[in-house]
Design a protein around this motif. Structure first.
Motif, PDB file in Angstrom:
ATOM      1  N   SER A  64     -60.982  22.611  34.662  1.00  8.54           N
ATOM      2  CA  SER A  64     -61.730  22.987  33.456  1.00  8.54           C
ATOM      3  C   SER A  64     -61.350  24.413  33.040  1.00  8.54           C
ATOM      4  CB  SER A  64     -63.239  22.820  33.670  1.00  8.54           C
ATOM      5  OG  SER A  64     -63.733  23.942  34.351  1.00  8.54           O
ATOM      6  N   ALA A  65     -61.115  25.304  34.046  1.00  5.72           N
ATOM      7  CA  ALA A  65     -60.687  26.670  33.709  1.00  5.72           C
ATOM      8  C   ALA A  65     -59.331  26.636  33.018  1.00  5.72           C
ATOM      9  CB  ALA A  65     -60.620  27.526  34.963  1.00  5.72           C
ATOM     10  N   LEU A  66     -58.463  25.793  33.555  1.00  3.35           N
ATOM     11  CA  LEU A  66     -57.103  25.717  33.000  1.00  3.35           C
ATOM     12  C   LEU A  66     -57.128  25.227  31.554  1.00  3.35           C
ATOM     13  CD1 LEU A  66     -54.131  26.083  33.845  1.00  3.35           C
ATOM     14  CD2 LEU A  66     -54.049  23.640  34.284  1.00  3.35           C
ATOM     15  N   SER A  67     -57.970  24.215  31.298  1.00  3.76           N
ATOM     16  CA  SER A  67     -57.972  23.695  29.932  1.00  3.76           C
ATOM     17  C   SER A  67     -58.596  24.732  28.981  1.00  3.76           C
ATOM     18  CB  SER A  67     -58.691  22.354  29.863  1.00  3.76           C
ATOM     19  OG  SER A  67     -60.068  22.563  29.838  1.00  3.76           O
ATOM     20  N   ARG A  68     -59.618  25.474  29.481  1.00  7.70           N
ATOM     21  CA  ARG A  68     -60.199  26.537  28.632  1.00  7.70           C
ATOM     22  C   ARG A  68     -59.152  27.624  28.353  1.00  7.70           C
ATOM     23  NH1 ARG A  68     -65.061  26.565  31.499  1.00  7.70           N
ATOM     24  NH2 ARG A  68     -64.456  28.464  32.589  1.00  7.70           N
ATOM     25  N   TYR A  69     -58.378  27.945  29.394  1.00  7.34           N
ATOM     26  CA  TYR A  69     -57.349  28.991  29.295  1.00  7.34           C
ATOM     27  C   TYR A  69     -56.328  28.636  28.209  1.00  7.34           C
ATOM     28  CZ  TYR A  69     -53.843  32.328  30.956  1.00  7.34           C
ATOM     29  OH  TYR A  69     -52.947  33.344  31.047  1.00  7.34           O
ATOM     30  N   GLY A  70     -55.890  27.372  28.251  1.00  8.09           N
ATOM     31  CA  GLY A  70     -54.917  26.908  27.255  1.00  8.09           C
ATOM     32  C   GLY A  70     -55.467  27.056  25.846  1.00  8.09           C
ATOM     33  N   LYS A  71     -56.760  26.639  25.681  1.00  5.35           N
ATOM     34  CA  LYS A  71     -57.365  26.725  24.340  1.00  5.35           C
ATOM     35  C   LYS A  71     -57.483  28.187  23.896  1.00  5.35           C
ATOM     36  CE  LYS A  71     -59.878  22.441  24.602  1.00  5.35           C
ATOM     37  NZ  LYS A  71     -61.046  21.920  25.276  1.00  5.35           N
ATOM     38  N   LEU A  72     -57.866  29.050  24.883  1.00  4.82           N
ATOM     39  CA  LEU A  72     -57.992  30.480  24.559  1.00  4.82           C
ATOM     40  C   LEU A  72     -56.654  31.072  24.127  1.00  4.82           C
ATOM     41  CD1 LEU A  72     -60.358  32.052  27.223  1.00  4.82           C
ATOM     42  CD2 LEU A  72     -60.522  32.245  24.743  1.00  4.82           C
ATOM     43  N   LEU A  73     -55.613  30.677  24.875  1.00  7.89           N
ATOM     44  CA  LEU A  73     -54.263  31.179  24.535  1.00  7.89           C
ATOM     45  C   LEU A  73     -53.892  30.766  23.123  1.00  7.89           C
ATOM     46  CD1 LEU A  73     -51.848  30.659  27.553  1.00  7.89           C
ATOM     47  CD2 LEU A  73     -52.497  32.788  26.468  1.00  7.89           C
ATOM     48  N   ASP A  74     -54.148  29.475  22.809  1.00  6.05           N
ATOM     49  CA  ASP A  74     -53.816  28.991  21.464  1.00  6.05           C
ATOM     50  C   ASP A  74     -54.568  29.773  20.402  1.00  6.05           C
ATOM     51  OD1 ASP A  74     -52.148  27.204  22.535  1.00  6.05           O
ATOM     52  OD2 ASP A  74     -53.465  25.458  22.339  1.00  6.05           O
ATOM     53  N   LYS A  75     -55.851  30.087  20.738  1.00  7.68           N
ATOM     54  CA  LYS A  75     -56.691  30.772  19.761  1.00  7.68           C
ATOM     55  C   LYS A  75     -56.229  32.222  19.586  1.00  7.68           C
ATOM     56  CE  LYS A  75     -61.583  31.275  18.960  1.00  7.68           C
ATOM     57  NZ  LYS A  75     -62.876  31.195  19.606  1.00  7.68           N
ATOM     58  N   ARG A  76     -55.917  32.842  20.747  1.00 11.62           N
ATOM     59  CA  ARG A  76     -55.571  34.266  20.732  1.00 11.62           C
ATOM     60  C   ARG A  76     -54.195  34.503  20.100  1.00 11.62           C
ATOM     61  NH1 ARG A  76     -54.502  38.557  20.224  1.00 11.62           N
ATOM     62  NH2 ARG A  76     -54.717  40.446  21.450  1.00 11.62           N
ATOM     63  N   TYR A  77     -53.258  33.651  20.453  1.00 12.45           N
ATOM     64  CA  TYR A  77     -51.884  33.864  19.957  1.00 12.45           C
ATOM     65  C   TYR A  77     -51.480  32.755  18.995  1.00 12.45           C
ATOM     66  CZ  TYR A  77     -51.707  37.172  23.786  1.00 12.45           C
ATOM     67  OH  TYR A  77     -51.974  38.209  24.630  1.00 12.45           O
ATOM     68  N   ARG A  78     -52.331  32.517  18.006  1.00 13.07           N
ATOM     69  CA  ARG A  78     -51.986  31.438  17.085  1.00 13.07           C
ATOM     70  C   ARG A  78     -50.821  31.886  16.200  1.00 13.07           C
ATOM     71  NH1 ARG A  78     -56.871  30.073  14.260  1.00 13.07           N
ATOM     72  NH2 ARG A  78     -56.258  31.718  12.829  1.00 13.07           N
ATOM     73  N   LEU A  79     -49.754  31.173  16.266  1.00 11.05           N
ATOM     74  CA  LEU A  79     -48.582  31.535  15.466  1.00 11.05           C
ATOM     75  C   LEU A  79     -48.347  30.446  14.438  1.00 11.05           C
ATOM     76  CD1 LEU A  79     -45.924  33.094  17.813  1.00 11.05           C
ATOM     77  CD2 LEU A  79     -47.117  34.155  15.925  1.00 11.05           C
ATOM     78  N   ASP A  80     -49.097  30.535  13.375  1.00 14.42           N
ATOM     79  CA  ASP A  80     -48.971  29.522  12.347  1.00 14.42           C
ATOM     80  C   ASP A  80     -47.877  29.962  11.385  1.00 14.42           C
ATOM     81  OD1 ASP A  80     -49.250  27.538  10.622  1.00 14.42           O
ATOM     82  OD2 ASP A  80     -51.188  28.155   9.814  1.00 14.42           O
ATOM     83  N   LEU A  81     -46.641  29.721  11.802  1.00 13.93           N
ATOM     84  CA  LEU A  81     -45.532  30.228  10.993  1.00 13.93           C
ATOM     85  C   LEU A  81     -45.383  29.462   9.678  1.00 13.93           C
ATOM     86  CD1 LEU A  81     -42.853  31.002  13.700  1.00 13.93           C
ATOM     87  CD2 LEU A  81     -44.294  32.590  12.475  1.00 13.93           C
ATOM     88  N   ASP A  82     -45.987  28.236   9.618  1.00 10.92           N
ATOM     89  CA  ASP A  82     -45.875  27.478   8.371  1.00 10.92           C
ATOM     90  C   ASP A  82     -46.497  28.227   7.206  1.00 10.92           C
ATOM     91  OD1 ASP A  82     -44.580  25.560   9.635  1.00 10.92           O
ATOM     92  OD2 ASP A  82     -46.256  24.149   9.792  1.00 10.92           O
ATOM     93  N   SER A  83     -47.579  28.989   7.513  1.00 15.36           N
ATOM     94  CA  SER A  83     -48.286  29.654   6.424  1.00 15.36           C
ATOM     95  C   SER A  83     -47.540  30.897   5.936  1.00 15.36           C
ATOM     96  CB  SER A  83     -49.693  30.051   6.873  1.00 15.36           C
ATOM     97  OG  SER A  83     -49.569  31.037   7.870  1.00 15.36           O
ATOM     98  N   VAL A  84     -46.626  31.422   6.752  1.00 11.20           N
ATOM     99  CA  VAL A  84     -45.918  32.632   6.317  1.00 11.20           C
ATOM    100  C   VAL A  84     -44.489  32.352   5.863  1.00 11.20           C
ATOM    101  CG1 VAL A  84     -47.280  34.223   7.700  1.00 11.20           C
ATOM    102  CG2 VAL A  84     -45.218  33.233   8.667  1.00 11.20           C
ATOM    103  N   GLY A  85     -43.989  31.201   6.222  1.00 12.61           N
ATOM    104  CA  GLY A  85     -42.612  30.883   5.836  1.00 12.61           C
ATOM    105  C   GLY A  85     -42.613  30.141   4.514  1.00 12.61           C
ATOM    106  N   ASP A  86     -41.485  30.122   3.883  1.00 11.59           N
ATOM    107  CA  ASP A  86     -41.366  29.372   2.644  1.00 11.59           C
ATOM    108  C   ASP A  86     -40.112  28.511   2.760  1.00 11.59           C
ATOM    109  OD1 ASP A  86     -41.232  28.377   0.156  1.00 11.59           O
ATOM    110  OD2 ASP A  86     -40.984  30.288  -0.895  1.00 11.59           O
ATOM    111  N   ALA A  87     -40.344  27.244   3.193  1.00  9.28           N
ATOM    112  CA  ALA A  87     -39.201  26.366   3.455  1.00  9.28           C
ATOM    113  C   ALA A  87     -38.380  26.172   2.185  1.00  9.28           C
ATOM    114  CB  ALA A  87     -39.689  25.034   3.995  1.00  9.28           C
ATOM    115  N   ALA A  88     -39.065  26.178   1.027  1.00  9.10           N
ATOM    116  CA  ALA A  88     -38.348  25.939  -0.230  1.00  9.10           C
ATOM    117  C   ALA A  88     -37.324  27.042  -0.491  1.00  9.10           C
ATOM    118  CB  ALA A  88     -39.342  25.872  -1.377  1.00  9.10           C
TER     119      ALA A  88
END
Ligand SMILES: [Zn+2]
Length: 334
Positions: free
Chosen positions: A29-53
């Motif tokens: 349970s700690a491991l799964s929380r850790y993974g979620k925390l990592l995703d939350k803390r280091y969210r790299l949503d590059l789709d929103s900053v890139g412009d594929a067009a």
């Protein structure tokens, strides 16, 4: 083993098994929380900053960048294969210039300075206009030290006499030190001049030669791919932050091909000077060029028109107490 002993053993085994299961559960349970925390803390949503067009229609430029990358690194077979198999528009002269560069750098790596020196001497004027013959002196200096390190003092001093006098004005201090080193020729490694020896001066001259050669011929000395990645990775954190701010404030980033914030870059990757109006923060364009006020401060043409109410009134400079009229302002060319 008695029945009692057997059941005690089985009980202990069962207890140990339960403990392991319990620990495993806590860990999971700690491991799964850790993974979620990592995703939350280091969210790299590059789709929103890139412009594929924006990448559409750039295939040709990308192929050119890849081809230049191979040329810059002397991988001519790969570059030729790419030129053959796709329609890459890399001028034959650029390829030839890189081939010549490696014909000079390869002997230089083997401590043969002759090809580099003859190129520098043939292009003296070009180099003098750029950096005041710094490369030519660096090559002669290294040749002298090379002769000295082989123990042939007479040859080294004769070389210095023949070549250093022309550089006396710009490099007198360095020449004095070099001549001082000749007194210790028999034991240079343990002399105060030991720092002049070793691999580093050779590596420095190799880098200097590559930079000067490429600049003189108008070629990139670093791979354009490497430069793009270096610039991109430096800029991405600011761009991510900026897109978050834009989203939080629900504003829109409307400027085409332009960033709403300036992102500082190291000098090595700055290629063009740009003017940014200190009042409106707009980039200078031919329609909105930089204008110099009589006090010396420079603002964009549009800001000048706003401040002067389209040249109807005199106005105070935004940066000092001087007053001016729009007709007194002069266009500045960078
Ligand atoms: Zn001013």
């Amino acid at each position: 083993m008695t029945n009692n002993a057997l059941s005690a053993l089985s009980r202990r085994t069962q207890e140990a098994h339960c403990q392991v299961l319990e620990r495993h559960k806590t860990f999971q349970s700690a491991l799964s929380r850790y993974g979620k925390l990592l995703d939350k803390r280091y969210r790299l949503d590059l789709d929103s900053v890139g412009d594929a067009a924006a990448l559409h229609g750039t295939e040709q430029s990308m192929l050119e960048a890849v081809c230049l990358h191979f040329l810059v690194h002397g991988q001519f077979d790969l570059a030729d294969k790419l030129i053959q198999e796709s329609v890459v528009d890399v001028p034959a002269a650029a390829r030839e210039n890189y081939v010549q560069l490696f014909e000079i750098l390869t002997p230089l790596k083997e401590r043969n300075l002759a090809p580099a020196l003859s190129w520098a001497q043939a292009n003296t004027q070009l180099l003098a206009d750029r950096t005041g013959r710094q490369l030519e002196f660096a090559l002669h200096r290294l040749q002298y030290l090379h002769l000295l390190s082989t123990g042939d003092v007479q040859a080294a001093v004769a070389y210095a006499r023949a070549h250093f006098s022309r550089f006396g004005f710009e490099h007198l201090k360095d020449i004095q030190r070099l001549m001082g080193a000749s007194l210790y020729a028999s034991r240079l490694e343990s002399s105060p001049y030991a720092g002049m020896l070793g691999d580093q001066p050779w590596l420095d001259v190799e880098r200097l030669f590559r930079e000067e050669y490429c600049a003189a011929l108008g070629l990139p000395s670093d791979s354009p791919l490497y430069t793009s990645i270096a610039v991109g990775t430096t800029a991405i954190p600011s761009i991510i932050k900026m897109s978050q701010v834009v989203r939080t404030n629900r504003t829109e980033w409307t400027q085409q091909d332009e960033l709403p914030v300036s992102i500082p870059m190291p000098d090595a990757v700055r290629f063009h000077s740009t003017f940014v109006c200190p009042v409106s923060k707009d980039y200078g364009t031919p329609e909105n060029p930089p204008m110099r006020l009589p006090c010396g401060h420079v603002i964009g043409h549009e800001s000048l028109m706003k401040l002067s109410n389209h040249d109807q009134t005199r106005f105070k400079c935004p940066y000092c107490p001087s007053e001016a009229s729009a007709s007194q302002a002069m266009r500045v060319y960078f």
